[in-house]
Structures are given as structure tokens and as C-alpha cells.
Design a protein around this motif. Structure first.
Motif, short mmCIF file in Angstrom:
data_model
loop_
_atom_site.label_atom_id
_atom_site.label_comp_id
_atom_site.label_asym_id
_atom_site.label_seq_id
_atom_site.Cartn_x
_atom_site.Cartn_y
_atom_site.Cartn_z
N ARG A 133 -38.11 63.01 19.98
CA ARG A 133 -38.57 64.40 19.92
C ARG A 133 -40.05 64.38 19.59
NH1 ARG A 133 -39.13 68.59 16.00
NH2 ARG A 133 -38.48 70.64 16.75
N PHE A 134 -40.81 65.29 20.21
CA PHE A 134 -42.26 65.33 20.03
C PHE A 134 -42.69 66.76 19.73
CE2 PHE A 134 -41.21 61.73 22.60
CZ PHE A 134 -42.02 60.72 22.12
N SER A 135 -43.52 66.91 18.70
CA SER A 135 -44.00 68.22 18.27
C SER A 135 -45.52 68.24 18.29
CB SER A 135 -43.49 68.52 16.85
OG SER A 135 -43.96 69.77 16.41
N PHE A 136 -46.09 69.13 19.10
CA PHE A 136 -47.54 69.19 19.27
C PHE A 136 -48.08 70.53 18.75
CE2 PHE A 136 -46.07 66.30 22.61
CZ PHE A 136 -46.80 65.18 22.28
N GLY A 137 -49.14 70.44 17.94
CA GLY A 137 -49.76 71.63 17.39
C GLY A 137 -50.73 72.26 18.36
N VAL A 138 -50.24 73.00 19.33
CA VAL A 138 -51.12 73.66 20.30
C VAL A 138 -51.87 74.81 19.63
CG1 VAL A 138 -51.14 75.05 22.42
CG2 VAL A 138 -49.75 72.98 22.30
N GLN A 139 -51.18 75.62 18.84
CA GLN A 139 -51.71 76.77 18.09
C GLN A 139 -52.09 77.93 19.00
OE1 GLN A 139 -50.58 75.77 15.63
NE2 GLN A 139 -51.25 73.74 15.04
N SER A 140 -52.92 77.69 20.00
CA SER A 140 -53.22 78.70 21.02
C SER A 140 -53.67 77.98 22.28
CB SER A 140 -54.31 79.67 20.55
OG SER A 140 -54.67 80.56 21.60
N PHE A 141 -53.35 78.56 23.44
CA PHE A 141 -53.85 78.00 24.70
C PHE A 141 -55.24 78.50 25.02
CE2 PHE A 141 -49.25 77.57 25.18
CZ PHE A 141 -49.11 76.36 25.82
N ARG A 198 -57.99 75.14 27.50
CA ARG A 198 -56.67 75.54 27.97
C ARG A 198 -56.14 74.67 29.11
NH1 ARG A 198 -54.51 77.78 32.21
NH2 ARG A 198 -52.54 78.97 32.00
N ASP A 199 -56.93 74.46 30.15
CA ASP A 199 -56.41 73.79 31.33
C ASP A 199 -55.94 72.37 31.02
OD1 ASP A 199 -56.91 76.07 32.73
OD2 ASP A 199 -58.68 75.33 33.80
N ALA A 200 -56.69 71.66 30.16
CA ALA A 200 -56.30 70.30 29.80
C ALA A 200 -55.00 70.31 28.99
CB ALA A 200 -57.42 69.62 29.01
N VAL A 201 -54.87 71.26 28.06
CA VAL A 201 -53.66 71.36 27.26
C VAL A 201 -52.46 71.67 28.15
CG1 VAL A 201 -52.50 72.73 25.46
CG2 VAL A 201 -54.90 72.04 25.17
N MET A 202 -52.64 72.64 29.03
CA MET A 202 -51.54 73.06 29.89
C MET A 202 -51.11 71.92 30.82
SD MET A 202 -49.77 75.82 30.17
CE MET A 202 -48.83 76.87 31.27
N SER A 203 -52.07 71.22 31.40
CA SER A 203 -51.74 70.14 32.32
C SER A 203 -50.96 69.03 31.63
CB SER A 203 -53.03 69.58 32.93
OG SER A 203 -52.76 68.45 33.74
N ARG A 204 -51.42 68.62 30.44
CA ARG A 204 -50.75 67.52 29.76
C ARG A 204 -49.37 67.94 29.27
NH1 ARG A 204 -49.36 62.67 30.17
NH2 ARG A 204 -49.20 61.44 28.24
N LEU A 205 -49.25 69.16 28.79
CA LEU A 205 -47.96 69.64 28.32
C LEU A 205 -46.95 69.69 29.47
CD1 LEU A 205 -46.57 70.67 25.76
CD2 LEU A 205 -47.34 72.98 26.36
N GLN A 206 -47.38 70.15 30.62
CA GLN A 206 -46.50 70.20 31.78
C GLN A 206 -46.07 68.79 32.21
OE1 GLN A 206 -49.03 72.56 34.35
NE2 GLN A 206 -47.80 74.42 34.00
N GLN A 207 -46.98 67.83 32.14
CA GLN A 207 -46.64 66.45 32.50
C GLN A 207 -45.57 65.90 31.57
OE1 GLN A 207 -50.35 64.34 32.28
NE2 GLN A 207 -51.23 65.36 34.07
N LEU A 208 -45.74 66.09 30.27
CA LEU A 208 -44.78 65.54 29.31
C LEU A 208 -43.42 66.23 29.44
CD1 LEU A 208 -47.10 65.27 26.18
CD2 LEU A 208 -46.25 63.38 27.58
N ALA A 209 -43.43 67.55 29.61
CA ALA A 209 -42.17 68.26 29.75
C ALA A 209 -41.45 67.85 31.04
CB ALA A 209 -42.42 69.76 29.72
N ALA A 210 -42.21 67.69 32.11
CA ALA A 210 -41.61 67.33 33.40
C ALA A 210 -41.02 65.93 33.38
CB ALA A 210 -42.65 67.46 34.51
#
Length: 463
Positions: free
Chosen positions: A176-184, A198-210
Motif C-alpha cells: 500500500r502506498f500513501s502520497f501527500g498530494v495535498q492539492s493538484f 499539477r501535470d507532473a503529479v497527475m501523470s505519475r499518479l495515473q502511472q502508479l494507479a494504472a
């Protein structure tokens, strides 16, 4: 219970809009009350020896908390920053941590029953190298008895968490992985000293979730400077679009002495949201997530699917034993609360005298088991008298009934014959209500915060 002695800090205000105005503000990050402190090092060491040689409390859940006290950047809202991350400092720290893991893993209390959840927090644990992350996970799994379905969480930032670290974490046993995004939002992130836009956070988060290798969870804070309600609505939409498996919604609690407080005092940032606006933001987030089909696991956490259990948070905030490991870690053993040295030299030096790097220790508060039941109930948002009866507190619901009736009249819960469910407003104010219940049961107009409550407030602000 005579509620006529209690004022609005416990009862709340009678108002047509309890979501925004039931209380003046959030009382603390977590509810709690203190017990008797052990003030001398000799008494603390003797008590720790006794605890670790004892038997666990039967049926009580058990967790491990491992603290990694390093961050490359201090976020402006953080009051818990300890040390800047550097390879040499982290390497030296881990040598002491390995020693502590070995020392504690040998103890009878530790080996007597499995641990249900492990949380590696900070700080920023993902600032460790891929090899260090894998080694930490493998050492934990080798040394400590873990349940077959043990939830093992690694906390950190998306920035710098590359594929090598992700793969090493999985090989180390983290699930399980917990990331402190706080805001996009990029402006909010810049102001808070977050490292990516935002774009870098969103891209990496989508990669890990996928990748679908493990649940990916994020924290979102509401009430930050520059974060208006439209921005918050975009944050919720971005979470839903990210594919991440779960989210915690936390309101910003303003801590004195933080960089954010100084920037606001200097006029370099606008003040954070006032409580009514934060209440509206919470309501929007909760309602939107549930309309999108997510399941609410607690008053602050939502899951996209059944793999996400948020087991550590549900247990550690309420009634479980938590074995602390590392500088600055806090926990409790058989109800005795303890915190370890935050200062790295003090942490290292303690091993020359004792295996236990204890800074503070506190005996259980009166009725600690009952308090745990209450805190767990308010965290879930459901007060179940039948559950309390099965847990050995058959009179608790009836004792609280005058207070519960007052809260029902104020729109904070829906009261039934032997249970109560917090309304949306009650869920927003759940910590105030939990603290109010503890205070009312103690027969005081105020209650001291516990050692662990102070630790949790600090770590909550840091996360």
C-alpha cells in the motif's frame, strides 16, 4: 449525565446551519486524554522492560509504526520538519534503526502475536534509495510476526518516486502506498513548497494507479492559501480522474511557528480558509466522492474498491497497540503511550545506555479501553450501543444518551434506540464531538490532551 454543566464547546451551538457553525473551530487533530506521565529515565526504562516482557492484551489489534525523519523540502504548513534529506544522513540513521528493529523484535511481547498493519511514515520515507526501501521492508517482514493479510504502507511524495523505487518497494513487501498530494493546483502547490506542478503529479499518479500492483492512496488538504472553493472542486475532480484507489480529506489546522504562519504574518500569502468555508469544502468533497461510487471508510477516508482498507489509520487513531520504531516515532504498548527521541544525536546516544530510545512515557488514562471504543466510533461516524455492549461497555450508550439527544437536536447526528449515526455536519465536527464525549464522561469542563494526541497532531500537520 447532567448536560446542563456543559457549554457550547461540548454541546455545540443551536444553529440552522450546523455544518458551518455548530462549533467555533476544530478543537484538535485527534481526540484524546492523558494519563500519568513517567518522568524519570529510570522509571521509563523499567516500565518498557516490563511491557516488552508481558503478554499482549487479548484480542487487541497491533500495528508497527516506523518513522523516517527526513525531507528534502519543508512544506509551509508543516510543524514537524526534523532533518533535511541527504544520502549520508539517511545511511547513518538506518544503522541505528536496524539496531532498534533487532532489539525490539527479540522481545516476548513483540513475538507473542501478529501485527495487523505496518506504516512507514515521516518525514518522507520515499527519500530513501530503492535499495534502502527494499531492505527496510524485508527486515520488517523477517523480524516481526505479521498477519497473513497485513497491510504494509509506505508513505512519501510522488516527486522522485521512480519505477526503481516502486519495484523495490513491492519486492520489499510493501502492499500500500500513501502520497501527500495535498492539492493538484500548481499555484497552491508552489505556495506550499510542494516539489512538482499539477501535470507532473497527475501523470505519475495515473502511472502508479494504472500499474494495479497495490492500492495507491493520496491525502488532500482543504483550506490552504490560494485554494478557493473552485480550486477544491478541481482537486476532487483530479483525484477521481487519477485512478488512485483511495483518498483522505483533511482540513488544514493552522500551527504556530510554521513557515506558512510567518508568510501570512508578513503579508506574502493570503490567510487560509475560515472554518465555514472549510466546512463547505468538506461537504462538497464527501458528497462528490460518494456520488461517484466511492465507499466512506471513516469520516475522512474514501475507497474506490475493496482492496483499500485504510487499516492502519482506522486502528492506530483509536484503540490498537502501536509499536514505535525510529527517531520521533510515537505509539503505545498495552495502553501505555510513549514517544521516542526526535533528536538524532539523542536517539543514537540512547543505544549506548539502553535498547529503548524513549523520550516520554505515559500510563493509560482512566477508562482507556472505553475511550478507544468512543474514538473508533466517532472516526467511523457510527455509535453502536450493541457493539459497545459486546466490547464490555453495556452502559456506555445509555450514559451518553443525554449528550446524544442534545447533538441530535443540533443536527449533528441521527439518534436511534441503541445507535446513532453522525450527519454530514457531525462527520465534519467528529473530533470536537469525540473530545466532548470524553470530557463529559470525565466529568470535567476540559480535558488535557494526551502525549499521543500531541504526537498525532504534529504528524497530521506534517502529512
Amino acid at each position: 449525565m447532567d448536560i446542563s454543566q456543559f457549554d457550547a464547546t461540548i454541546l455545540g451551538h443551536r444553529t440552522p446551519d450546523p455544518l458551518q457553525f455548530a462549533f467555533a473551530g476544530k478543537s484538535s487533530a485527534h481526540a484524546g486524554r492523558g494519563g500519568r506521565p513517567l518522568t524519570t529515565p529510570e522509571a521509563q526504562i523499567a516500565r518498557m522492560d516490563q511491557l516488552l516482557a508481558s503478554e499482549p492484551i487479548p484480542g487487541r489489534a497491533r500495528c508497527l509504526y516506523v518513522h523516517i525523519p527526513f525531507c528534502r523540502v519543508r512544506c509551509t504548513f508543516c510543524s514537524f520538519f526534523q532533518y533535511a534529506a541527504s544520502p549520508d544522513w539517511i545511511h547513518g540513521y538506518l544503522q541505528g534503526l536496524w539496531q532498534e528493529l533487532e532489539n525490539k523484535a527479540r522481545q516476548p511481547w513483540v513475538q507473542a502475536a501478529p501485527f495487523d498493519a505496518v506504516y512507514v511514515g515521516g518525514g518522507t520515507p520515499t527519500d530513501m534509495s530503492a535499495g534502502q526501501i527494499q531492505e527496510l521492508g524485508q527486515r520488517i517482514r523477517r523480524l516481526f510476526p505479521l498477519s497473513a493479510d497485513c497491510e504494509m504502507t509506505l508513505e512519501g511524495r510522488l516527486n522522485g518516486f521512480n519505477d526503481d523505487k516502486f519495484d523495490a518497494s513491492l519486492h520489499g513487501g510493501f502492499n500500500r502506498f500513501s502520497f501527500g498530494v495535498q492539492s493538484f493546483d500548481s499555484q497552491v502547490r508552489r505556495a506550499a513548497k510542494r516539489l512538482d506542478l499539477r501535470d507532473a503529479v497527475m501523470s505519475r499518479l495515473q502511472q502508479l494507479a494504472a500499474a494495479d500492483a497495490a492500492p495507491i492512496i493520496i491525502d488532500l488538504l482543504f483550506g490552504l492559501p490560494f485554494q478557493d472553493e473552485a480550486c477544491w472542486q478541481r482537486d476532487i475532480a483530479d483525484f477521481l480522474a487519477s485512478g488512485a484507489h483511495g483518498v483522505d480529506l483533511y482540513q488544514l489546522i493552522e500551527m504556530q511557528g510554521t513557515p506558512m504562519a510567518r508568510l501570512i504574518e508578513q503579508g506574502k500569502q493570503p490567510p487560509p480558509a475560515m472554518t465555514p468555508m472549510k466546512a463547505r469544502m468538506y461537504a462538497y468533497g464527501a458528497q462528490t466522492l460518494e456520488a461517484a461510487g466511492l465507499t466512506r471508510l471513516s469520516v475522512s477516508h474514501w475507497a474506490r474498491d475493496a482492496r483499500e482498507r485504510s487499516r492502519y489509520n482506522a486502528l492506530a487513531k483509536t484503540s490498537a497497540d502501536v509499536l514505535p520504531l525510529g527517531a520521533g516515532a510515537g505509539g503505545n504498548i498495552n495502553g501505555v503511550a510513549l514517544m521516542q527521541h526526535r533528536d538524532l544525536p539523542a536517539y543514537r546516544e540512547s543505544f549506548t545506555r539502553t535498547p529503548w530510545p524513549i523520550a516520554m512515557m505515559m500510563e493509560p488514562a482512566p477508562q482507556a479501553a472505553r475511550d478507544g471504543l468512543l474514538k473508533a466510533a466517532f472516526d467511523r461516524g457510527i455509535l453502536d450501543g450493541n457493539l459497545w455492549t459486546r466490547a464490555g461497555e453495556p452502559e456506555l450508550f445509555q450514559t451518553l444518551s443525554p449528550l446524544l439527544k442534545a447533538w441530535a437536536e443540533r443536527g449533528l447526528l441521527e439518534l436511534r434506540a441503541d445507535s446513532a449515526e453522525l450527519t454530514l455536519a457531525g462527520r465534519f465536527w467528529s473530533v470536537n464531538m469525540a473530545q466532548g464525549a470524553l470530557t463529559a464522561l470525565a466529568g470535567r469542563t476540559g480535558a488535557p490532551s494526551s502525549l499521543m494526541q500531541q504526537h498525532k497532531e504534529a504528524t497530521h500537520a506534517a502529512h
